[in-house]
Design a protein around this motif. Structure first.
Motif, PDB file in Angstrom:
ATOM      1  N   GLN A  17       0.597  -1.164  -0.033  1.00  0.00           N
ATOM      2  CA  GLN A  17      -0.073   0.112  -0.010  1.00  0.00           C
ATOM      3  C   GLN A  17       0.954   1.440  -0.018  1.00  0.00           C
ATOM      4  OE1 GLN A  17      -3.316  -0.049  -0.083  1.00  0.00           O
ATOM      5  NE2 GLN A  17      -3.441  -2.195  -0.525  1.00  0.00           N
ATOM      6  N   ARG A  18       2.335   1.206   0.018  1.00  0.00           N
ATOM      7  CA  ARG A  18       2.992   2.346   0.262  1.00  0.00           C
ATOM      8  C   ARG A  18       3.137   3.240  -1.070  1.00  0.00           C
ATOM      9  NH1 ARG A  18       7.931  -0.814   3.489  1.00  0.00           N
ATOM     10  NH2 ARG A  18       6.827  -0.993   5.450  1.00  0.00           N
ATOM     11  N   MET A  19       3.228   2.549  -2.045  1.00  0.00           N
ATOM     12  CA  MET A  19       3.317   3.375  -3.424  1.00  0.00           C
ATOM     13  C   MET A  19       1.811   4.276  -3.657  1.00  0.00           C
ATOM     14  SD  MET A  19       2.699   3.683  -6.780  1.00  0.00           S
ATOM     15  CE  MET A  19       2.056   2.128  -7.367  1.00  0.00           C
ATOM     16  N   LEU A  20       0.508   3.498  -3.258  1.00  0.00           N
ATOM     17  CA  LEU A  20      -0.461   4.271  -3.581  1.00  0.00           C
ATOM     18  C   LEU A  20      -0.672   5.360  -2.612  1.00  0.00           C
ATOM     19  CD1 LEU A  20      -2.832   1.371  -4.771  1.00  0.00           C
ATOM     20  CD2 LEU A  20      -1.804   3.009  -6.185  1.00  0.00           C
ATOM     21  N   THR A  21      -0.126   5.148  -1.476  1.00  0.00           N
ATOM     22  CA  THR A  21      -0.466   6.282  -0.220  1.00  0.00           C
ATOM     23  C   THR A  21       0.437   7.282  -0.615  1.00  0.00           C
ATOM     24  OG1 THR A  21      -0.847   4.406   1.425  1.00  0.00           O
ATOM     25  CG2 THR A  21      -0.265   6.601   2.116  1.00  0.00           C
ATOM     26  N   LEU A  22       1.839   7.035  -1.189  1.00  0.00           N
ATOM     27  CA  LEU A  22       2.593   8.046  -1.267  1.00  0.00           C
ATOM     28  C   LEU A  22       1.975   8.977  -2.666  1.00  0.00           C
ATOM     29  CD1 LEU A  22       5.305   9.536  -1.273  1.00  0.00           C
ATOM     30  CD2 LEU A  22       6.438   7.734  -2.507  1.00  0.00           C
ATOM     31  N   HIS A  23       1.525   8.086  -3.623  1.00  0.00           N
ATOM     32  CA  HIS A  23       0.945   8.796  -4.637  1.00  0.00           C
ATOM     33  C   HIS A  23      -0.260   9.703  -4.471  1.00  0.00           C
ATOM     34  CE1 HIS A  23      -2.493   8.927  -7.926  1.00  0.00           C
ATOM     35  NE2 HIS A  23      -1.311   9.241  -8.548  1.00  0.00           N
ATOM     36  N   ARG A  24      -0.972   9.573  -3.523  1.00  0.00           N
ATOM     37  CA  ARG A  24      -2.122  10.126  -3.174  1.00  0.00           C
ATOM     38  C   ARG A  24      -1.882  11.205  -2.182  1.00  0.00           C
ATOM     39  NH1 ARG A  24      -4.663   4.922  -2.389  1.00  0.00           N
ATOM     40  NH2 ARG A  24      -4.113   5.035  -0.039  1.00  0.00           N
ATOM     41  N   SER A  25      -0.431  11.217  -1.346  1.00  0.00           N
ATOM     42  CA  SER A  25      -0.274  12.274  -0.497  1.00  0.00           C
ATOM     43  C   SER A  25       0.467  13.367  -1.517  1.00  0.00           C
ATOM     44  CB  SER A  25       0.799  11.760   0.577  1.00  0.00           C
ATOM     45  OG  SER A  25       0.178  10.725   1.358  1.00  0.00           O
ATOM     46  N   LEU A  26       1.168  13.055  -2.394  1.00  0.00           N
ATOM     47  CA  LEU A  26       1.871  13.974  -3.195  1.00  0.00           C
ATOM     48  C   LEU A  26       0.661  14.450  -3.992  1.00  0.00           C
ATOM     49  CD1 LEU A  26       5.079  12.061  -4.472  1.00  0.00           C
ATOM     50  CD2 LEU A  26       4.892  13.834  -2.722  1.00  0.00           C
ATOM     51  N   ARG A  27      -0.274  13.898  -4.805  1.00  0.00           N
ATOM     52  CA  ARG A  27      -1.320  14.310  -5.439  1.00  0.00           C
ATOM     53  C   ARG A  27      -1.893  15.610  -4.527  1.00  0.00           C
ATOM     54  NH1 ARG A  27      -5.696  10.689  -7.956  1.00  0.00           N
ATOM     55  NH2 ARG A  27      -6.215  10.546  -5.805  1.00  0.00           N
ATOM     56  N   ALA A  28      -2.517  15.082  -3.336  1.00  0.00           N
ATOM     57  CA  ALA A  28      -3.216  16.084  -2.813  1.00  0.00           C
ATOM     58  C   ALA A  28      -2.550  17.294  -2.526  1.00  0.00           C
ATOM     59  CB  ALA A  28      -3.719  15.323  -1.207  1.00  0.00           C
ATOM     60  N   ALA A  29      -1.305  17.243  -2.084  1.00  0.00           N
ATOM     61  CA  ALA A  29      -0.212  18.246  -1.900  1.00  0.00           C
ATOM     62  C   ALA A  29      -0.198  19.241  -3.131  1.00  0.00           C
ATOM     63  CB  ALA A  29       1.137  17.654  -1.296  1.00  0.00           C
ATOM     64  N   ILE A  30      -0.060  18.582  -4.229  1.00  0.00           N
ATOM     65  CA  ILE A  30      -0.064  19.470  -5.561  1.00  0.00           C
ATOM     66  C   ILE A  30      -1.600  20.326  -5.663  1.00  0.00           C
ATOM     67  CG2 ILE A  30       0.091  19.257  -7.991  1.00  0.00           C
ATOM     68  CD1 ILE A  30       2.048  16.915  -7.602  1.00  0.00           C
ATOM     69  N   LEU A  31      -2.489  19.641  -5.630  1.00  0.00           N
ATOM     70  CA  LEU A  31      -3.847  20.133  -5.624  1.00  0.00           C
ATOM     71  C   LEU A  31      -3.908  21.453  -4.613  1.00  0.00           C
ATOM     72  CD1 LEU A  31      -5.924  17.141  -6.430  1.00  0.00           C
ATOM     73  CD2 LEU A  31      -5.313  18.696  -8.022  1.00  0.00           C
ATOM     74  N   ASP A  32      -3.809  21.025  -3.504  1.00  0.00           N
ATOM     75  CA  ASP A  32      -4.054  22.309  -2.461  1.00  0.00           C
ATOM     76  C   ASP A  32      -2.883  23.162  -2.523  1.00  0.00           C
ATOM     77  OD1 ASP A  32      -2.095  21.390  -0.865  1.00  0.00           O
ATOM     78  OD2 ASP A  32      -3.408  20.156   0.495  1.00  0.00           O
ATOM     79  N   GLY A  33      -1.845  23.417  -3.251  1.00  0.00           N
ATOM     80  CA  GLY A  33      -0.735  24.108  -3.381  1.00  0.00           C
ATOM     81  C   GLY A  33       0.339  24.191  -2.308  1.00  0.00           C
ATOM     82  N   ARG A  34       0.459  23.087  -1.641  1.00  0.00           N
ATOM     83  CA  ARG A  34       1.528  22.860  -0.645  1.00  0.00           C
ATOM     84  C   ARG A  34       2.764  22.513  -1.500  1.00  0.00           C
ATOM     85  NH1 ARG A  34      -0.050  18.203   3.206  1.00  0.00           N
ATOM     86  NH2 ARG A  34      -1.466  17.814   1.421  1.00  0.00           N
ATOM     87  N   LEU A  35       2.522  21.903  -2.837  1.00  0.00           N
ATOM     88  CA  LEU A  35       3.645  21.735  -3.763  1.00  0.00           C
ATOM     89  C   LEU A  35       3.366  22.701  -4.847  1.00  0.00           C
ATOM     90  CD1 LEU A  35       4.341  17.945  -3.603  1.00  0.00           C
ATOM     91  CD2 LEU A  35       5.481  19.728  -2.386  1.00  0.00           C
ATOM     92  N   PRO A  36       3.961  23.958  -5.127  1.00  0.00           N
ATOM     93  CA  PRO A  36       3.637  24.751  -6.153  1.00  0.00           C
ATOM     94  C   PRO A  36       4.176  24.485  -7.416  1.00  0.00           C
ATOM     95  CG  PRO A  36       5.156  25.758  -4.822  1.00  0.00           C
ATOM     96  CD  PRO A  36       5.196  24.212  -4.213  1.00  0.00           C
ATOM     97  N   THR A  37       3.698  24.966  -8.383  1.00  0.00           N
ATOM     98  CA  THR A  37       4.029  24.872  -9.941  1.00  0.00           C
ATOM     99  C   THR A  37       5.539  25.213  -9.872  1.00  0.00           C
ATOM    100  OG1 THR A  37       2.025  25.637 -10.631  1.00  0.00           O
ATOM    101  CG2 THR A  37       3.789  25.953 -12.141  1.00  0.00           C
ATOM    102  N   GLY A  38       6.255  24.326 -10.706  1.00  0.00           N
ATOM    103  CA  GLY A  38       7.699  24.379 -10.576  1.00  0.00           C
ATOM    104  C   GLY A  38       8.547  23.979  -9.514  1.00  0.00           C
ATOM    105  N   PHE A  39       7.762  23.420  -8.507  1.00  0.00           N
ATOM    106  CA  PHE A  39       8.627  22.657  -7.448  1.00  0.00           C
ATOM    107  C   PHE A  39       9.312  21.561  -7.842  1.00  0.00           C
ATOM    108  CE2 PHE A  39       9.157  20.076  -3.741  1.00  0.00           C
ATOM    109  CZ  PHE A  39       9.654  21.008  -2.835  1.00  0.00           C
TER     110      PHE A  39
END
Length: 477
Positions: A17-39
């Motif tokens: 389950q680790r890969m999918l959990t990591l994927h969902r966490s990074l996607r959520a951070a991208i969508l809410d702006g914690r990881l901004p464009t160009g990071f």
């Protein structure tokens, strides 16, 4: 060092389950702006080491995000966040426009219309000196020399009242240029005139009790500083002789005045009224805040001495600034305080925090003591005099609309509207053809008996002045 993620990620113990959990966490951070464009995301090995997982887990999550368009692959470089149309964050709208957590004075925006924004670089805006003739190469050399001389200075707090060498330089400068009688110990260096006003408000105002008489129209930031400290502000009219001293309220505790070059009308306080004002302060036990914001630039006959020079009873706090003489970002001003207030004023500075870093203080001291300040003022005075003459000529060509207010100093001049002029139409054309020029009403905090306009000439060339004044005359005609 490679960056790590700016948030924590909790992965499950189950390896599948680790890969999918990591994927969902990074996607959520991208969508809410914690990881901004160009990071640029961390390298896969680094992130795997940080999270304690196999590198293939991170590679799989990155590959899935790239396939979905959330990451942009880069050859021989870390993938970076792709530009996305992120949904706006939902914010709860306040039930009321006024938030009770704010101090009462600041719950509504304070009108500071004197701050002109969005203007062309060459305009009639006020309070900005010319930068093209400033000796920038010399200033850089003095700065480098100051850093070599004292490498520790940027890492230390300067004395609360300012560097002794700068205080001595200021005492010499104001004695020569403004006939201000003071010694090194009388001076407190501040971060521009605005910090000086803030310090004096803390020192002199008892909230709800202190009555402050101030010129109307007058300088809005000074008024805001005193009013927010709890002073009871009282407007006092001005005319061609400056502040109408005979209209001062009998119970005024503090009087704020710009005697050398009234802000904004440009009038000079007459000797008769200077004497009367000092007598009022002596008799009533009041103090005077003398704001000499651009008095170095003088035109015509010798100006009257500063109020501080005429004071024999320790009533006057003299405030000066180098923002108009040199450049605004310098943020250096000073207070010349009477003897009884020196120690308390230094205590206020020490408690609120000195804001004048030492290196720039050292550079300014050398600039003054080596004679560079005097030479710069002389050079700029000739330039400003020519521009001032052009403005006065333009105003003289508008006798049906404007009457010039006599003025002998500073970086702006003013004129009052003739009786019968349609104000709204006049100021509409003024804003259109003389950008940066302002109405007296923008500086007022009580109704004015007359309307007027003020024209700055710090950053506008002579030909531009003539062209715009002709256009204004044509439009008015």
């Amino acid at each position: 060092m490679e960056p790590v993620l700016p948030f924590d990620i909790d992965l499950p113990r189950t390896a599948g389950q680790r890969m999918l959990t990591l994927h969902r966490s990074l996607r959520a951070a991208i969508l809410d702006g914690r990881l901004p464009t160009g990071f640029a995301l961390p390298a896969t090995r680094r992130l795997a080491s940080e999270l304690g997982v196999a590198r293939n887990t991170v590679v799989g999550a990155y590959d899935l995000l790239m396939a979905e368009g959330y990451l942009l692959p880069r050859e021989r470089a870390r993938p970076e966040v792709a530009p996305l149309n992120r949904p706006a964050r939902q914010r709860k709208r306040p039930a009321t426009a006024i938030d009770p957590r704010l101090a009462p004075f600041w719950r509504t925006p304070y009108p500071l219309a004197h701050v002109a924004r969005g203007l062309p670089e060459r305009s009639f805006r006020l309070g900005i000196p010319e930068h093209r003739q400033f000796p920038q190469a010399l200033w850089r050399r003095l700065t480098a020399r100051a850093l070599r001389r004292d490498e520790k200075a940027p890492f230390l707090y300067p004395p609360p009242a300012g560097l002794p060498r700068l205080r001595a330089a200021i005492a010499q400068h104001v004695a020569f240029t403004r006939a201000v009688a003071c010694e090194t110990g009388d001076i407190v260096v501040t971060s521009g005139a605005q910090q000086a006003f803030d310090l004096l408000a803390r020192l002199l105002v008892t909230p709800g009790k202190t009555r402050v008489a101030m010129e109307n129209p007058g300088y809005p930031p000074l008024r805001a500083t005193l009013a927010s400290a709890g002073a009871r502000m009282v407007p006092v009219a001005v005319d061609d002789e400056g502040l109408c001293v005979e209209r001062l309220p009998r119970d005024a505790d503090v009087v704020c005045v710009t005697p050398s070059h009234q802000s904004p009308t440009g009038a000079m306080l007459s000797l008769r009224r200077r004497t009367a004002l000092l007598e009022f302060a002596r008799r009533r036990g009041a103090v005077i805040i003398e704001d000499d914001y651009d008095g170095e630039f003088r035109f015509g006959k010798r100006p009257l001495d500063a109020l501080q020079m005429l004071d024999r009873d320790g009533c006057v706090f003299y405030v000066g600034t180098f923002s108009k003489t040199l450049f605004p970002a310098l943020r250096k001003g000073f207070v010349v305080a009477p003897q009884w207030a020196r120690a308390p004023l230094e205590s206020v500075v020490e408690c609120t925090g000195p804001h004048c870093e030492a290196t720039t203080q050292a550079v300014l001291a050398e600039f003054i003591l080596a004679g560079h300040m005097a030479r710069h003022v002389r050079r700029m005075q000739a330039i400003y005099a020519e521009r001032r003459d052009a403005v006065l000529q333009g105003l003289a060509a508008l006798p049906d609309w404007l009457q010039t207010v006599p003025s002998g100093a500073g970086l702006h001049t003013a004129a009052r509207l003739r009786a019968g002029v349609a104000r709204e139409r006049f100021f509409r054309e003024l804003r259109r053809h003389a950008p940066g020029a302002q109405a007296w009403s923008e500086y007022a905090f009580a109704p004015l008996p007359q309307a007027g306009a003020v024209f700055g000439y710090g950053v506008i060339d002579v030909q531009e002045i003539r062209s715009r004044m002709r256009a204004l005359a044509t439009a008015l005609a």
